[in-house]
Motif scaffolding. Structure first.
Motif: not given
Lengths: 99, 337
Positions: B34-54
């Motif tokens: 939802a955050r990605i769809d809303a063009d929001g930002k992901i910050e280091p402590q946020d949960w993210m899919p492993e594939a996104y992190r990799k």
């Protein structure tokens, strides 16, 4: 500064730069350095090559306590419905002018 | 300076199979999407899919390595710059590249990847860096062309990354882009000066352009039809503009610059297409590109060896600084003002 950290490698430091006198220090990034004096020297070279600052703070990253993203709602959400904390909540007659 | 052969994938066999989503993560995944769809930002402590992190660790570390290795072809000319002015400019530029590498390593570290591990991967040859740096800088004109075309292509690539969904990467890119403009302009200006010189000097510029033009076009990565991972990167807001679109923007911007400079871009198929309102250009030699990415370019071995030697030669400095810090760890210092 005695950071109480066990030194194995150069630790990570967060860098804060005051862009000009009268403004606050702002976080601008991080770097590895052996000690505080070294971190200041590195911060100068890495973050102020074009007169971006007049003062630098460096803080060992490990000493920063941050709020958890999962606590975001708990911490910040309650403020969202307190719209009476904002000046725009109050209707004042136009003839009063700027208040 | 940078490039796109960033985010070069591991060979198929070495890739881990995708992990199934656990129920626990499903909710977090939904919030992330939802955050990605809303063009929001992901910050280091946020949960993210492993594939996104990799994907980000791979792309940002490759980007950082490119900045660091990119210092080598230009560093080659510092001691032979034609004037004190050009030498000072070149030193400043190479220092910037080192700084860009540091911004990027820091950004990658926020994803949980250690600096030591990234350096070890670079030095062992496991990690990739931009293949443009595996070509030699044979003449002084090459230094100008690297600034004009290589940094020009890098800027095209990096500007959309300023809007990347991962906060630390986007912030590093904003800083880099601010500094990169100087790199391109100093290169172009150095070439302008040479083009007012002797016939030999002009020929030197043309020769450098001939050698670098196609390599720069390849910097934008494989054609969209052959870039299977682009779609996912677009979905994640890591990539904003496709390889071919960026390449086209670069060609369109560069043709008029070449005209002012008085050089010919070495492509007989390069011509304005009235219908498309873009320049058409010829075929890129992708076999040559992949051959270089896979370690067989003219300078791959030399670049890596130089990099490893510099790192090893600096070991005693790092050790000494650490020993000094340990010794003084209990000595009080002046508090920050």
């Amino acid at each position: 500064m005695n950071t109480g950290l066990q030194l194995k490698d150069w630790p990570l430091w967060e860098v804060f730069v005051r862009s000009k006198q009268g403004l606050e220090h702002k976080h601008c990034g991080s770097l590895h350095a052996s000690d505080a004096a070294h971190a200041l020297q590195m911060a100068r070279d890495v973050y102020t090559r074009r007169q971006e600052g007049v003062s630098i703070w460096v803080v060992p990253s490990q000493l920063i306590t941050a709020s958890a993203p999962d606590d975001k709602d708990l911490m910040f959400e309650p403020a969202a419905d307190k719209i009476y904390r904002h000046p725009t909540f109050y209707d004042i007659p136009d003839e009063v002018g700027h208040m | 300076m940078y490039t796109q052969s960033l985010n070069v994938q591991d060979p198929l066999g070495q890739r881990a199979a995708p992990k199934p989503l656990s129920l626990e993560n499903a909710e977090a995944q939904k919030r992330f999407d939802a955050r990605i769809d809303a063009d929001g930002k992901i910050e280091p402590q946020d949960w993210m899919p492993e594939a996104y992190r990799k994907t980000l660790i791979r792309q940002i570390s490759q980007h950082a390595h490119s900045e660091i290795v990119g210092m080598l072809p230009e560093g080659n000319w510092i001691s032979r710059a034609p004037s004190l002015k050009r030498k000072a400019i070149l030193i400043a530029k190479v220092q910037d590249e080192g700084g860009h590498g540091l911004y990027l390593y820091s950004a990658a570290e926020t994803l949980g990847q250690g600096r030591d591990q990234m350096l070890a991967d670079l030095h062992s040859g496991k990690a990739k860096y931009s293949s443009i740096f595996n070509y030699p800088t044979l003449t002084w004109a090459d230094v100008g062309v690297v600034g004009w075309l290589v940094d020009g292509a890098a800027i095209m690539n990096q500007i959309p990354l300023c809007r990347c969904s991962y906060g630390p990467y986007a912030r590093a890119m904003i800083r880099v882009c601010k500094e990169e403009s100087f790199h391109q302009r100093q290169g172009y200006e150095a070439l302008l000066v040479m083009m007012q010189g002797t016939a030999e000097q002009k020929a030197m510029v043309q020769d450098a352009v001939n050698r670098f033009w196609w390599k720069c076009l390849a910097m934008f990565g494989p054609p969209d039809t052959n870039s299977p991972h682009s779609e996912q990167a677009m979905r994640w807001g890591i990539k904003r503009i496709s390889n071919d679109d960026l390449r086209q923007k670069f060609v369109d911007a560069t043709v008029p610059q070449a005209k002012v400079l008085g050089v010919t871009l070495p492509d007989p198929d390069l011509k304005w297409n009235e219908e498309r309102q873009h320049y058409d250009y010829g075929q890129i030699d992708w076999d040559e590109f992949w051959n270089t990415v896979n370690g067989n370019g003219p300078c791959n071995k030399e670049r890596l060896a130089t990099r490893v030697k510099a790192h090893n030669d600096g070991q005693w400095v790092r050790d000494a600084a650490l020993a000094y810090a340990r010794k003084h760890q209990s000595t009080p210092r002046k508090a920050a003002a």
